[in-house]
Enzyme design. Structure first.
Site, PDB file in Angstrom:
ATOM      1  N   HIS A 146      13.169   3.935  31.061  1.00 46.48           N
ATOM      2  CA  HIS A 146      12.509   5.237  31.226  1.00 46.48           C
ATOM      3  C   HIS A 146      11.132   5.145  31.866  1.00 46.48           C
ATOM      4  O   HIS A 146      10.393   6.134  31.838  1.00 46.48           O
ATOM      5  CB  HIS A 146      12.343   5.921  29.863  1.00 46.48           C
ATOM      6  CG  HIS A 146      13.589   6.557  29.339  1.00 46.48           C
ATOM      7  ND1 HIS A 146      14.056   7.783  29.756  1.00 46.48           N
ATOM      8  CD2 HIS A 146      14.486   6.126  28.424  1.00 46.48           C
ATOM      9  CE1 HIS A 146      15.165   8.088  29.121  1.00 46.48           C
ATOM     10  NE2 HIS A 146      15.461   7.098  28.302  1.00 46.48           N
ATOM     11  N   LYS A 170       2.591  19.260  29.381  1.00 45.37           N
ATOM     12  CA  LYS A 170       3.222  17.947  29.245  1.00 45.37           C
ATOM     13  C   LYS A 170       2.195  17.003  28.634  1.00 45.37           C
ATOM     14  O   LYS A 170       1.023  17.356  28.489  1.00 45.37           O
ATOM     15  CB  LYS A 170       3.687  17.413  30.603  1.00 45.37           C
ATOM     16  CG  LYS A 170       2.591  17.340  31.667  1.00 45.37           C
ATOM     17  CD  LYS A 170       3.162  16.904  33.009  1.00 45.37           C
ATOM     18  CE  LYS A 170       4.086  17.962  33.548  1.00 45.37           C
ATOM     19  NZ  LYS A 170       5.085  17.422  34.486  1.00 45.37           N
ATOM     20  N   ARG A 171       2.670  15.821  28.285  1.00 45.77           N
ATOM     21  CA  ARG A 171       1.764  14.810  27.735  1.00 45.77           C
ATOM     22  C   ARG A 171       0.592  14.571  28.694  1.00 45.77           C
ATOM     23  O   ARG A 171       0.758  14.521  29.905  1.00 45.77           O
ATOM     24  CB  ARG A 171       2.562  13.520  27.533  1.00 45.77           C
ATOM     25  CG  ARG A 171       1.830  12.373  26.911  1.00 45.77           C
ATOM     26  CD  ARG A 171       2.830  11.329  26.427  1.00 45.77           C
ATOM     27  NE  ARG A 171       3.792  10.955  27.451  1.00 45.77           N
ATOM     28  CZ  ARG A 171       3.631   9.929  28.289  1.00 45.77           C
ATOM     29  NH1 ARG A 171       2.522   9.198  28.237  1.00 45.77           N
ATOM     30  NH2 ARG A 171       4.555   9.632  29.172  1.00 45.77           N
ATOM     31  N   LYS A 222       0.036  11.860  35.444  1.00 46.03           N
ATOM     32  CA  LYS A 222       0.570  13.225  35.539  1.00 46.03           C
ATOM     33  C   LYS A 222      -0.430  14.161  36.222  1.00 46.03           C
ATOM     34  O   LYS A 222      -0.096  15.274  36.597  1.00 46.03           O
ATOM     35  CB  LYS A 222       0.956  13.734  34.154  1.00 46.03           C
ATOM     36  CG  LYS A 222       2.113  12.938  33.531  1.00 46.03           C
ATOM     37  CD  LYS A 222       2.474  13.452  32.150  1.00 46.03           C
ATOM     38  CE  LYS A 222       3.555  12.604  31.493  1.00 46.03           C
ATOM     39  NZ  LYS A 222       4.896  12.806  32.068  1.00 46.03           N
ATOM     40  N   THR A 237      11.583  16.117  32.701  1.00 45.12           N
ATOM     41  CA  THR A 237      12.587  17.100  32.284  1.00 45.12           C
ATOM     42  C   THR A 237      11.958  18.475  32.133  1.00 45.12           C
ATOM     43  O   THR A 237      12.661  19.480  32.199  1.00 45.12           O
ATOM     44  CB  THR A 237      13.264  16.690  30.964  1.00 45.12           C
ATOM     45  OG1 THR A 237      12.259  16.338  29.998  1.00 45.12           O
ATOM     46  CG2 THR A 237      14.188  15.504  31.172  1.00 45.12           C
ATOM     47  N   LYS A 270      13.389  22.452  32.959  1.00 43.38           N
ATOM     48  CA  LYS A 270      13.319  23.611  32.066  1.00 43.38           C
ATOM     49  C   LYS A 270      12.623  24.779  32.751  1.00 43.38           C
ATOM     50  O   LYS A 270      13.049  25.934  32.619  1.00 43.38           O
ATOM     51  CB  LYS A 270      12.584  23.221  30.776  1.00 43.38           C
ATOM     52  CG  LYS A 270      13.282  22.145  29.972  1.00 43.38           C
ATOM     53  CD  LYS A 270      12.358  21.504  28.948  1.00 43.38           C
ATOM     54  CE  LYS A 270      12.930  20.201  28.440  1.00 43.38           C
ATOM     55  NZ  LYS A 270      11.953  19.412  27.662  1.00 43.38           N
TER      56      LYS A 270
END
Length: 843
Positions: A374, A565-566, A571, A673, A677
């Site tokens: 992952h 998100k985290r 990111k 993911t 969504k």
């Protein structure tokens, strides 16, 4: 003696069982009975939580019938079972999901409200089990949902953390971590199974001996033993009778109280073993914490893996005489490297405990395990120092040495003069302090290795696991992640669900490709108007939530630009912040400038020890304090940070988004993911060619995706040539102005030191290349502004995003795993009517 005869009017009546019946009256009786008999409360003494628990038990009763039928069928038919090993399962609230999957949401809501209760209030009382950090744990939950929906025999194995991922509060703009006491009122969805407790060994030493046949054997003499107690939760499929099992393990001491110690006045010693043992499953480790050398993390991983494998062997031997065909009964998937110690543990169990010879045990082990990687971040590939490993798992280290010796023999045979390759493939890193490489162990011990997006898999083969790919290319495949539409559309967005189902029927809910039929309505003005109104209503609801939680009023007509998100530098939440500051600077230069109104919404948790990520949260809030209160800005820009982002909040946020920010540096995100969504709920994506973004763009069409940034190849190339962020800073006036404004203390009440670590890291390193992508990001955001100003055009794009997301259902992903890795097939569960005699008792 007179025998009682039913009056004729009653003879043909059917009475519903209060525990299985679905009529409104039966549900109302069941709710009242569970309040009285399970909660032990009557209305005058009942709390809102008592009513919620009574409702949860009422729903659980209707699942148990399906659950027991499922388990009974698997046992009778001797089916192959998928065992999904994951250190995290981020399930989210159970109630609504179970009601949707049972197909009784409306009946139960009516029964609750006719009982004089507020259904929505009870639903919101449910504690969310925060047993995961984010994507990894949520993916495991989606996959469990899909396994049951597709009627695939499965067991999910994990850890029952007493305290989950921390609750997040924002104080003075900073993240503050609060203990997540999700179990404080109990968990009505689980059933403890103390009679199936398993012993797990730790520490100690090994001794060699010869068995009765003269074979060399090794015995592990542990320093201490911990009990693993299973807690089972049924995971129901959508409108099928299959309810698979999620089995989570809690650690307990063999003896909770030492009376001998107590009797001599050693009160701490009397409970010490209990405290030490239970610490193993006390708390979830947040992502991004440096785990090397953290003994508890290794204890957690080994504990749940050992419990799970011993459990599988126990179940197997109930129906089979030997373990020779164990791999034909179970397909075990390693969800990242956390459970990879399972390779050594299964070998130990087969060779030491069940006396199989090495070659046979290795053949069983390799054919049992599949490994999902992952991450592309080297620091996320777990490794453990030999000293720690030996002190905790001495027998496993010996087994790993043996696996390594035999494996490297094969490598030498194929590459006889390549010492460097040998060193890279070794299960032991000997470049400095010696470590056990868990990704290497998983790769050697599995028959299949997969990435989770097309780009991710290619980068695994090219970089992270290149040597393994060259050695055994047949093991590698791609399984692009997916998410369950039951949770992420049906539960999260009932208004959109109803609109879609009115137009194309309900088959799309478990055949997501059917959403393609929506394309026929793109030019239907009435359909577009309904679509747009639903989005507007949901945005209004989120605006009310923001007003309640953040005490800030936002304009629901503005573009809702969302990044949840985290928190992690790759990111690039801070790239988003640089854009906000750039817009703010434009307004300050010309207060009358035309700006497309935007509400920027952030959410996510930073690991407690990840200083820069926490500083980014502070920056978001600091910029928000200035922007939200500047009269020149008016309502054109608002910046919101939603505290304590979790599954429940995600269900509120995803349907409200106009724009989804998927802006990680190309080549860093394995899949993502959240991007799926958002798009399923009609949000448009601004993103890089990273992770699953690439495949989403291919599906929805280039014209319905806002692309920016360097490609993975360009990132590699620029770094190899010597990337210098100062060049971008000096040559881009808008970027320089934004960075200088942060440095000046403008967002920190004149404190020029507060954000200096963040600014310095960008100016001197910029590891994730924000500066290189900044101008491209601005240009793409201008395209967003232009598109949003044309509501009809934007709505067409929104509809097409939803219509073309069929590929990203977790059902599709699970079907690929079943066909290409697990070799498993669906098993139909027939729902036998429950009668008391089924319990095997005389009634």
């Amino acid at each position: 003696m007179t025998t009682f005869q039913k009056p004729p009017i009653l003879q043909n009546l059917q009475f519903e069982d209060d525990r299985t019946g679905l009529s409104i009256e039966t549900l109302k009786r069941a709710l009242a009975d569970n309040l009285f008999y399970i909660q032990g409360k009557f209305p005058a003494a009942a709390t809102p939580n008592d009513y919620y628990m009574a409702l949860a038990y009422t729903v659980r009763d209707r699942i148990l019938q399906r659950w027991f039928n499922t388990v009974e069928t698997y046992i009778k038919k001797g089916v192959k079972v998928v065992c999904y090993l994951s250190a995290e399962f981020l399930l989210g609230p159970h109630l609504s999901n179970n009601l949707i999957n049972l197909g009784i949401y409306d009946q139960v809501r009516q029964a609750v409200e006719e009982s004089g209760l507020d259904f929505v209030q009870l639903r919101e009382l449910e504690e969310e089990p925060g047993l995961g950090n984010g994507g990894l744990g949520r993916l495991a939950a989606c996959y469990m949902d899909s396994l049951s929906t597709l009627e695939i025999p499965a067991i999910g194995y994990g850890i029952r953390y007493e305290f989950g991922i921390f609750d997040q509060e924002i104080r003075d703009g900073w993240q503050v971590e609060i203990t997540d006491k999700w179990l404080r009122f109990g968990n009505p969805w689980e059933i403890p199974r103390p009679e199936e407790t398993i012993d797990v060994k730790f520490g100690g030493y090994t001794e060699a001996y010869n068995d009765e046949k003269g074979h060399y054997r090794v015995r592990w003499i542990p320093h201490n033993v911990v009990k693993g107690v299973p807690y089972d939760t049924p995971i129901l499929g959508y409108k099928v009778n299959t309810a698979n099992t999620l089995r989570l393990w809690k650690a307990e001491a063999p003896e909770s109280f030492e009376f001998q110690a107590f009797n001599v006045g050693d009160y701490y010693g009397a409970v010490n073993k209990k405290v030490v043992s239970e610490n193993i499953t006390k708390v979830l480790y947040p992502n991004d914490e440096l785990i090397q050398g953290k003994e508890l993390r290794l204890e957690q991983q080994y504990f749940f893996v050992s419990c799970s494998l011993q459990d599988m062997i126990r179940l197997h031997l109930r129906k089979e005489e030997s373990l020779n065909n164990f791999h034909q009964s179970y397909a075990v998937q390693l969800n990242d490297t956390h459970p990879s110690i399972g390779v050594a543990e299964l070998m130990r169990l087969l060779v030491d405990e069940h006396q199989l010879d090495w070659d046979q045990a290795w053949q069983i082990t390799q054919n049992t395990f599949g490994y999902t990687n992952h991450t592309l971040l080297p620091e996320a590939l777990e490794k453990w120092s030999l000293s720690l490993f030996n002190s905790l798992l001495p027998r496993h280290l010996q087994i790993i040495y043996e696996i390594n010796q035999r494996f490297l023999g094969q490598v030498r045979a194929k590459y006889p003069d390549d010492g460097d390759r040998l060193a890279r493939l070794s299960l032991i890193d000997e470049s400095g302090e010696k470590y056990v490489r868990m990704a290497n162990l998983a790769s050697v011990g599995s028959h299949a290795i997969n990435g989770v997006a097309a780009l991710h898999t290619e980068l695994l083969k090219r970089d992270v696991l290149r040597d393994f790919y060259e050695f055994c290319p047949e093991k590698f495949s791609n399984k692009t992640n997916g998410v369950t539409p039951r949770r992420w559309i049906v539960v999260s967005n009932p208004q959109l669900t109803n609109l879609i189902s009115r137009k194309i029927g309900t088959n799309w809910i478990n055949h997501l490709d059917d959403l393609k039929q929506l394309e026929a309505f793109v030019e239907d003005a009435n359909f577009r108007r309904e679509w747009r109104q639903i989005k507007q209503d949901i945005k209004g609801n989120l605006a009310e939530y923001i007003k309640t939680t953040n005490c800030i009023e936002v304009n629901p007509e503005s573009l809702f630009d969302i990044q949840v998100k985290r928190l992690h530098e790759y990111k690039r939440q801070h790239l988003n912040v640089l854009y906000i500051i750039t817009l703010y600077n434009r307004i300050k230069h010309d207060p009358s400038i035309e700006i497309t109104p935007r509400t920027f919404i952030f959410g996510g948790k930073a690991a407690p020890g990840y200083f820069i990520a926490k500083l980014i949260i502070k920056l978001i809030n600091a910029v928000g304090d200035v922007v939200n209160n500047d009269p020149d800005v008016r309502d054109r820009l608002k910046v919101i940070f939603l505290p304590d982002y979790n599954v429940r909040l995600g269900q509120r946020v995803y349907p409200a988004a106009d724009l989804s920010e998927q802006i990680s540096t190309a080549g860093k995100e394995a899949s993502g993911t959240g991007n799926m969504k958002f798009a399923m709920n009609g949000a448009l994506t601004i993103g890089t060619l990273d992770g699953a973004n690439i495949e989403i763009r291919e599906e929805v069409g280039n014209e319905n995706f806002f692309l920016f940034g360097l490609t993975t190849e360009e990132v590699y190339d620029l770094k190899s040539k010597g990337y210098n962020p100062w060049d971008y800073y000096n040559n881009n006036p808008q970027l320089k102005e934004a960075i200088d404004l942060i440095s000046s203390g403008f967002f920190s009440h004149g404190d020029t030191n507060l954000f200096r670590p963040l600014v310095d890291s960008l100016l001197h390193q910029d590891q994730y290349m924000l500066f290189a992508d900044y101008q491209s990001y601005l240009d793409s955001q201008e395209q967003v502004n232009q598109a949003y100003r044309d509501p009809q055009h934007w709505t067409r794009m929104s509809i097409l995003n939803t219509a073309r997301m069929g590929k990203f259902s977790s059902d599709r992903a699970i079907q690929e795993y079943c066909q290409e890795i697990w070799n498993t097939v669906p098993v139909k569960i027939e729902l036998a009517e429950y009668v008391q005699a089924k319990a095997g008792l005389k009634v």
